[in-house]
Design a protein around this motif. Structure first.
Motif, PDB file in Angstrom:
ATOM      1  N   SER A 110       0.830  -1.206   0.000  1.00  0.00           N
ATOM      2  CA  SER A 110       0.000   0.000   0.000  1.00  0.00           C
ATOM      3  C   SER A 110       0.865   1.256   0.000  1.00  0.00           C
ATOM      4  N   ARG A 143       1.226   6.826  -6.852  1.00  0.00           N
ATOM      5  CA  ARG A 143       0.133   7.725  -7.236  1.00  0.00           C
ATOM      6  C   ARG A 143       0.543   9.191  -7.081  1.00  0.00           C
ATOM      7  N   HIS A 144       1.278   9.490  -6.014  1.00  0.00           N
ATOM      8  CA  HIS A 144       1.764  10.865  -5.828  1.00  0.00           C
ATOM      9  C   HIS A 144       2.702  11.258  -6.979  1.00  0.00           C
ATOM     10  N   SER A 186       0.680   4.128  -2.880  1.00  0.00           N
ATOM     11  CA  SER A 186       0.436   5.522  -2.519  1.00  0.00           C
ATOM     12  C   SER A 186       1.538   6.423  -3.064  1.00  0.00           C
ATOM     13  N   TRP A 187       2.798   5.994  -2.891  1.00  0.00           N
ATOM     14  CA  TRP A 187       3.941   6.756  -3.420  1.00  0.00           C
ATOM     15  C   TRP A 187       3.827   6.915  -4.925  1.00  0.00           C
TER      16      TRP A 187
END
Length: 280
Positions: free
Chosen positions: A232, A239-240, A236-237
């Motif tokens: 996860s 997507r940023h 998340s990384w």
């Protein structure tokens, strides 16, 4: 079977035919039926005969076979067995002779996956990777440790320290890339029921550039597959990073105080692609 795409490879002793079908149903990408270290010398002939009968009932290109070494009394018997249509490729133990690999590929007309597990093999790694028929490299750390007189594995209860193998592992990754081979397959994790340890171990191999893992028990399949799934935090990384790429039209940008350029964006894109494949 696409040997280049294999990530989880499960060993099965050739003298335990009752385990063959169970192994095929384990969820591993492929099984390796082991005629070498897993079978005592007194049982090798019988195991070969039983395996030959079983292979006759299997679809084409459905299993891998680890044969006995070129200097063993069973080598010719094993190579004949590997001509079966069910055999997708040959795992070659203690491979350190490029000429022998070329001859084996010629005799069997099968893809070869040589085990790199000696000082001589490491010294000849470029020649081995370039040998006709060689499709992918496998790392054999236990035999390498023995060959080099290393203090490994540690006594039970002591933590594994893999730093001593960093050079050898990196050489397999670099050499595979130079010769256009798929990323190499990492060595076994000997603790059968340590799921967290195996997942951490596999992720460490992935950081170095390995993309496949040798397994010794069906219980290891799920933890290895977990390691291959983006976390996860990674998702998340990524997507940023991709959000920043879209805003800046692919230009170099800072994200959370870190420079992000084209290679980093490509890495983020790959993570999201993997996550999409897993969760779709």
């Amino acid at each position: 079977m696409d040997i280049n795409a294999l990530q989880t490879l499960l060993f099965v002793p050739a003298n335990r035919p009752e385990r063959f079908d169970k192994a095929l149903a384990s969820g591993a990408d492929a099984i390796i039926i082991d005629l070498e270290d897993a079978v005592p010398a007194a049982e090798k002939d019988a195991a070969s005969g039983t395996l030959a009968t079983w292979l006759d009932s299997q679809p084409a290109n459905s299993v891998l076979i680890r044969i006995n070494g070129t200097g063993s009394p069973w080598f010719n018997q094993d190579t004949n067995l590997c001509r079966s249509a069910a055999v997708a490729g040959i795992i070659v133990p203690k491979a350190d002779d490029p000429a022998a690999l070329k001859e084996l590929a010629h005799i069997t007309e099968k893809p070869l996956l040589p085990f790199i597990e000696s000082a001589v093999a490491l010294a000849r790694l470029n020649e081995i990777a370039a040998a006709p028929g060689v499709t992918r490299l496998l790392f054999g750390k236990l035999d390498l440790a023995l060959d080099l007189g290393m203090d490994y594995p540690p006594p039970a209860g002591e933590a594994l320290n893999e730093t001593a193998f960093l050079y050898a592992r990196s050489q397999l990754v670099m050499c595979s890339r130079v010769h256009g081979l798929a990323a190499p397959i990492d060595a076994i994790y000997t603790a059968i029921h340590d799921a967290k340890g195996l997942t951490d171990y596999a992720r460490q191999g992935m950081r170095l550039g390995f993309s496949g893992f040798l397994l010794i028990h069906p219980a290891q399949v799920a933890p290895a597959q977990k390691a291959l799934t983006p976390t996860s935090a990674q998702i998340s990384w990524a997507r940023h990073i991709m959000d920043a790429e879209q805003r800046e039209k692919g230009a170099v940008v800072a994200v959370s105080g870190n420079m992000v350029d084209t290679p980093v964006m490509a890495r983020a894109r790959r993570i999201l692609e993997l996550a999409s494949d897993v969760y779709k």
